[in-house]
Design a protein around this motif. Structure first.
Motif, short mmCIF file in Angstrom:
data_model
loop_
_atom_site.label_atom_id
_atom_site.label_comp_id
_atom_site.label_asym_id
_atom_site.label_seq_id
_atom_site.Cartn_x
_atom_site.Cartn_y
_atom_site.Cartn_z
N SER A 83 -15.03 19.27 -63.44
CA SER A 83 -14.46 18.00 -62.99
C SER A 83 -13.13 17.70 -63.65
O SER A 83 -12.44 16.78 -63.24
CB SER A 83 -15.43 16.85 -63.26
OG SER A 83 -15.56 16.65 -64.66
N GLY A 84 -12.77 18.43 -64.68
CA GLY A 84 -11.53 18.17 -65.38
C GLY A 84 -11.69 17.14 -66.49
O GLY A 84 -10.81 16.94 -67.29
N ARG A 85 -12.83 16.47 -66.49
CA ARG A 85 -13.15 15.50 -67.55
C ARG A 85 -14.66 15.35 -67.60
O ARG A 85 -15.35 15.63 -66.62
CB ARG A 85 -12.49 14.16 -67.29
CG ARG A 85 -13.02 13.45 -66.07
CD ARG A 85 -12.32 12.09 -65.88
NE ARG A 85 -12.80 11.39 -64.72
CZ ARG A 85 -13.91 10.66 -64.69
NH1 ARG A 85 -14.66 10.52 -65.75
NH2 ARG A 85 -14.27 10.05 -63.58
N PRO A 86 -15.20 14.90 -68.74
CA PRO A 86 -16.64 14.69 -68.82
C PRO A 86 -17.10 13.62 -67.82
O PRO A 86 -16.39 12.64 -67.57
CB PRO A 86 -16.86 14.21 -70.26
CG PRO A 86 -15.65 14.67 -71.00
CD PRO A 86 -14.53 14.65 -70.01
N VAL A 87 -18.27 13.81 -67.25
CA VAL A 87 -18.86 12.84 -66.34
C VAL A 87 -19.94 12.09 -67.11
O VAL A 87 -20.84 12.70 -67.68
CB VAL A 87 -19.47 13.53 -65.10
CG1 VAL A 87 -20.16 12.53 -64.20
CG2 VAL A 87 -18.40 14.29 -64.35
N GLY A 88 -19.83 10.76 -67.15
CA GLY A 88 -20.77 9.96 -67.92
C GLY A 88 -21.61 9.05 -67.04
O GLY A 88 -21.51 9.07 -65.81
N PRO A 89 -22.46 8.24 -67.67
CA PRO A 89 -23.35 7.34 -66.93
C PRO A 89 -22.60 6.40 -65.98
O PRO A 89 -23.07 6.13 -64.88
CB PRO A 89 -24.08 6.55 -68.02
CG PRO A 89 -23.97 7.39 -69.24
CD PRO A 89 -22.68 8.15 -69.11
N ASP A 90 -21.44 5.91 -66.39
CA ASP A 90 -20.68 5.00 -65.52
C ASP A 90 -20.23 5.70 -64.25
O ASP A 90 -20.25 5.10 -63.17
CB ASP A 90 -19.46 4.43 -66.25
CG ASP A 90 -19.84 3.48 -67.38
OD1 ASP A 90 -20.95 2.92 -67.31
OD2 ASP A 90 -19.04 3.33 -68.31
N ASP A 91 -19.85 6.97 -64.37
CA ASP A 91 -19.44 7.74 -63.20
C ASP A 91 -20.61 7.94 -62.23
O ASP A 91 -20.47 7.76 -61.02
CB ASP A 91 -18.89 9.11 -63.62
CG ASP A 91 -17.69 8.99 -64.54
OD1 ASP A 91 -16.71 8.33 -64.15
OD2 ASP A 91 -17.73 9.57 -65.63
N VAL A 92 -21.76 8.30 -62.78
CA VAL A 92 -22.94 8.51 -61.94
C VAL A 92 -23.36 7.20 -61.29
O VAL A 92 -23.66 7.15 -60.10
CB VAL A 92 -24.10 9.11 -62.76
CG1 VAL A 92 -25.37 9.18 -61.93
CG2 VAL A 92 -23.72 10.48 -63.30
#
Length: 83
Positions: free
Chosen positions: A65-74
């Protein structure tokens, strides 16, 4: 029915956090996410899979994704998904 699945630590933390925030259990959250995935339109899946390597253990496409995916993204994606 009880079953055992292996979830990578990072995803386990993410799913557990979402479950707590939604006031549900990890199992119920995973079932809901699976149902949403099964109801998602199937068009374009074949084309997309050819563009990404596939994890041999899960059969799922791997992408960066180019950056970490966190809970806010999900959470944002879940909020956009029609039920």
């Amino acid at each position: 029915m009880r079953t055992t699945i292996d979830i990578p630590e990072r995803e386990h933390q993410l799913f557990s956090s979402l479950a707590r925030e939604q006031g549900t259990t990890l199992g119920k959250l995973l079932v809901e996410l699976a149902h949403r995935g099964l109801r998602a339109p199937a068009q374009g899946i074949e084309d997309n899979r050819s563009h990404y390597p596939v994890d041999p253990d899960t059969g799922l496409g791997i992408f960066r994704s180019g950056r970490p995916v966190g809970p806010d993204d999900v959470r944002a994606v879940l909020d956009e998904t029609p039920e």
